[in-house]
Scaffold this motif. Sequence first.
Motif, PDB file in Angstrom:
ATOM      1  N   UNK A  82       0.907  -1.185  -0.120  1.00  0.00           N
ATOM      2  CA  UNK A  82      -0.141  -0.049  -0.055  1.00  0.00           C
ATOM      3  C   UNK A  82       0.916   1.278  -0.198  1.00  0.00           C
ATOM      4  N   UNK A  83       0.497   2.211  -1.072  1.00  0.00           N
ATOM      5  CA  UNK A  83       1.454   3.457  -0.925  1.00  0.00           C
ATOM      6  C   UNK A  83       0.115   4.588  -0.705  1.00  0.00           C
ATOM      7  N   UNK A  84       0.659   5.610  -0.119  1.00  0.00           N
ATOM      8  CA  UNK A  84      -0.321   7.009  -0.005  1.00  0.00           C
ATOM      9  C   UNK A  84       0.314   7.979  -0.407  1.00  0.00           C
ATOM     10  N   UNK A  85      -0.200   8.499  -1.453  1.00  0.00           N
ATOM     11  CA  UNK A  85       0.061   9.994  -2.163  1.00  0.00           C
ATOM     12  C   UNK A  85      -0.544  10.939  -1.522  1.00  0.00           C
ATOM     13  N   UNK A  86       0.321  12.127  -0.746  1.00  0.00           N
ATOM     14  CA  UNK A  86      -0.501  13.179  -0.213  1.00  0.00           C
ATOM     15  C   UNK A  86      -0.638  14.374  -1.257  1.00  0.00           C
ATOM     16  N   UNK A  87      -1.731  14.871  -1.416  1.00  0.00           N
ATOM     17  CA  UNK A  87      -1.771  15.834  -2.408  1.00  0.00           C
ATOM     18  C   UNK A  87      -2.093  17.072  -1.448  1.00  0.00           C
ATOM     19  N   UNK A  88      -1.258  18.146  -1.347  1.00  0.00           N
ATOM     20  CA  UNK A  88      -1.465  19.287  -0.388  1.00  0.00           C
ATOM     21  C   UNK A  88      -2.131  20.489  -1.084  1.00  0.00           C
ATOM     22  N   UNK A  89      -3.054  21.051  -0.237  1.00  0.00           N
ATOM     23  CA  UNK A  89      -3.497  22.320  -0.628  1.00  0.00           C
ATOM     24  C   UNK A  89      -3.464  23.267   0.598  1.00  0.00           C
ATOM     25  N   UNK A  90      -2.201  23.717   0.305  1.00  0.00           N
ATOM     26  CA  UNK A  90      -1.949  24.643   1.622  1.00  0.00           C
ATOM     27  C   UNK A  90      -2.687  26.083   1.648  1.00  0.00           C
ATOM     28  N   UNK A  91      -3.366  26.431   0.584  1.00  0.00           N
ATOM     29  CA  UNK A  91      -3.982  27.413   0.461  1.00  0.00           C
ATOM     30  C   UNK A  91      -5.343  27.496   1.322  1.00  0.00           C
ATOM     31  N   UNK A 150      -5.581  22.073   3.635  1.00  0.00           N
ATOM     32  CA  UNK A 150      -6.468  20.731   3.531  1.00  0.00           C
ATOM     33  C   UNK A 150      -5.244  19.844   2.834  1.00  0.00           C
ATOM     34  N   UNK A 151      -5.737  18.471   2.900  1.00  0.00           N
ATOM     35  CA  UNK A 151      -5.065  17.410   2.163  1.00  0.00           C
ATOM     36  C   UNK A 151      -5.736  16.770   1.415  1.00  0.00           C
ATOM     37  N   UNK A 152      -5.580  16.029   0.220  1.00  0.00           N
ATOM     38  CA  UNK A 152      -6.359  14.812  -0.244  1.00  0.00           C
ATOM     39  C   UNK A 152      -5.316  13.523  -0.411  1.00  0.00           C
ATOM     40  N   UNK A 153      -6.012  12.501  -0.843  1.00  0.00           N
ATOM     41  CA  UNK A 153      -5.046  11.203  -0.666  1.00  0.00           C
ATOM     42  C   UNK A 153      -5.327  10.342  -1.750  1.00  0.00           C
ATOM     43  N   UNK A 154      -4.187   9.813  -2.440  1.00  0.00           N
ATOM     44  CA  UNK A 154      -4.501   8.628  -3.456  1.00  0.00           C
ATOM     45  C   UNK A 154      -3.876   7.641  -2.814  1.00  0.00           C
ATOM     46  N   UNK A 155      -4.495   6.479  -2.515  1.00  0.00           N
ATOM     47  CA  UNK A 155      -4.212   5.082  -1.785  1.00  0.00           C
ATOM     48  C   UNK A 155      -4.128   4.250  -2.864  1.00  0.00           C
ATOM     49  N   UNK A 156      -3.037   3.481  -3.060  1.00  0.00           N
ATOM     50  CA  UNK A 156      -2.999   2.287  -4.119  1.00  0.00           C
ATOM     51  C   UNK A 156      -2.313   1.181  -3.716  1.00  0.00           C
ATOM     52  N   UNK A 157      -2.437   0.153  -4.378  1.00  0.00           N
ATOM     53  CA  UNK A 157      -1.832  -1.111  -4.142  1.00  0.00           C
ATOM     54  C   UNK A 157      -0.747  -1.523  -5.531  1.00  0.00           C
ATOM     55  N   UNK A 158      -0.552  -0.269  -6.068  1.00  0.00           N
ATOM     56  CA  UNK A 158       0.333  -0.358  -7.345  1.00  0.00           C
ATOM     57  C   UNK A 158      -0.517  -0.705  -8.417  1.00  0.00           C
ATOM     58  N   UNK A 181      -9.197   7.441  -4.124  1.00  0.00           N
ATOM     59  CA  UNK A 181      -8.857   8.733  -3.777  1.00  0.00           C
ATOM     60  C   UNK A 181      -9.919   9.350  -2.582  1.00  0.00           C
ATOM     61  N   UNK A 182      -9.532   9.887  -1.519  1.00  0.00           N
ATOM     62  CA  UNK A 182      -9.897  10.386  -0.792  1.00  0.00           C
ATOM     63  C   UNK A 182     -10.017  11.945  -0.427  1.00  0.00           C
ATOM     64  N   UNK A 183     -11.294  12.524  -0.311  1.00  0.00           N
ATOM     65  CA  UNK A 183     -11.540  13.887  -0.114  1.00  0.00           C
ATOM     66  C   UNK A 183     -10.785  14.772  -1.292  1.00  0.00           C
ATOM     67  N   UNK A 184     -11.146  14.539  -2.510  1.00  0.00           N
ATOM     68  CA  UNK A 184     -10.142  15.237  -3.667  1.00  0.00           C
ATOM     69  C   UNK A 184     -11.080  16.719  -3.676  1.00  0.00           C
ATOM     70  N   UNK A 185      -9.788  17.699  -4.094  1.00  0.00           N
ATOM     71  CA  UNK A 185     -10.234  19.128  -4.251  1.00  0.00           C
ATOM     72  C   UNK A 185     -10.881  19.195  -5.483  1.00  0.00           C
ATOM     73  N   UNK A 186     -11.536  20.373  -5.945  1.00  0.00           N
ATOM     74  CA  UNK A 186     -12.027  20.362  -7.190  1.00  0.00           C
ATOM     75  C   UNK A 186     -11.334  20.395  -8.334  1.00  0.00           C
ATOM     76  N   UNK A 187      -9.834  20.928  -8.276  1.00  0.00           N
ATOM     77  CA  UNK A 187      -9.096  20.841  -9.336  1.00  0.00           C
ATOM     78  C   UNK A 187      -8.553  19.376  -9.236  1.00  0.00           C
ATOM     79  N   UNK A 188      -9.006  18.408 -10.047  1.00  0.00           N
ATOM     80  CA  UNK A 188      -8.679  17.002  -9.917  1.00  0.00           C
ATOM     81  C   UNK A 188      -7.485  16.826 -10.913  1.00  0.00           C
ATOM     82  N   UNK A 189      -7.100  17.609 -11.726  1.00  0.00           N
ATOM     83  CA  UNK A 189      -5.849  17.473 -12.540  1.00  0.00           C
ATOM     84  C   UNK A 189      -4.610  17.217 -11.744  1.00  0.00           C
TER      85      UNK A 189
END
Length: 458
Positions: free
Chosen positions: A1-10, A13-21, A26-34
């Motif tokens: 399991x790997x967890x990628x942290x996607x920061x929104x310091x503005x 908040x943080x969103x997360x991409x959790x995967x098994x390879x 994806x947990x709590x994504x912000x609106x700019x999904x790119x």
Amino acid sequence: MDVVVIETPQLGDRSYLVHDGSVALVIDPQRDIDRVEAAAREAGVRITHVAETHLHNDYVTGGLILAEQHGADYLVNGEDEVAFTRVPVTDGQVLRVGRLSVSVVATPGHTHTHLSYVVRDDTYDGGLEAVFSGGSLLYGSVGRTDLVSPHDTAKLAHEQYSSVRRLVDASRPEAALYPTHGFGSFCSIGPASRQESSTIAEQAKSNHALTDPHEDHFVAELLENISAYPAYYAHMSPLNAAGPGRPDLTVPDSVDPVELSRRLRAGEWVVDLRHRVAFADTHLQGSVSFEYGRGDNFTSYLGWVIPWNQPLTLLGPHGEVEKAIRDLARIGIDNPDAAVGPDSTGLDIGALAPQSPRASYEHGDWNLFASERKPEDVVLDVRRPDEFKTSHIKGALNVPVYELLARISELPDDRIWVHCATGYRASVAASLLDRAGRDVVLINARFKDAAGAGIETT
């Protein structure tokens, strides 16, 4: 399991991409999904599930559009009243995401229907576990409980106390903890933490929500620490329940100079993104200063100060306008107009509207204040009341920047020296006062340096 942290310091908040390879949740994504999609491409994984911990109050979610874009299951509490198709989940449910198991844990407190997710990968000896707690258990604190209704605040505080304990009981001590809030977000409450990572065991030893043995004492302390939150929060949960669409993040064609001048004369909201000192030195009369800089304060305070759903025009270099458009889309402010100049510090703001008069006001540090302030001058502190209560300049008036528009008429007609903790909120306030025709001086300095300049504080 790997967890990628996607920061929104503005927004803190943080969103997360959790995967098994191979596949990802994806947990709590912000609106700019790119940003999430880029993380998935880099990891070489396919997004099959998107989950919300709650209907957010501080930003517009990207969960629905991300799930639709990737044909993913969109996991939302079955008790939430929403206007879109979702996969309803409930307490105790266990889902599979590739080789990962995802357990749903009801953790009411931040909202009535708040959920947390405990994700396990048991393919390794001893297994791996991560806890995604949203606005429940944070680093050193918990999510605030006053965003639903004043009548529910105390009840939710009691539920928060019970929920974090339930979440700890449902998790392994060594599990990594990944909250959504708590990195500067106004959704957190209680003692601030500078932690970047933590575990369930660490929080069990140090978090006041888990170490305080007396529920009533914890609740009383939580309620005592409640402070103001941005006005735009009132609009976020309804937007999220309705199902927000994809934002347009492109920079529009620059507003015609004649039209920009008309907007300024009409009193429309024209926001200058340049540095606060550059604005004070010269700006288009009628515009207001919301310095972009790194953007850490920009989104929350613009959404807090400027009335909701008003026409908005951004002024500044192309790069800063582009970033500001992205930031504003996260809180549901879509498609602002813009008057854009080159990406350079030499931007001539007057060239964007040559027919409009320019204005300026004085600025300086505490030494200027000490040497030039007259007895009849007003000292205006635009920090929050709790900050003012802790320490302030003797004789200062306190009007928080987010209340200033409605209260300018309360201020004396004399010269106003305006300050905050660092200068950012003061620069916004100074521009509002200047727009209203008041004689203002911006104290562009840290409040903690005032005593060193001989300023009497109390």
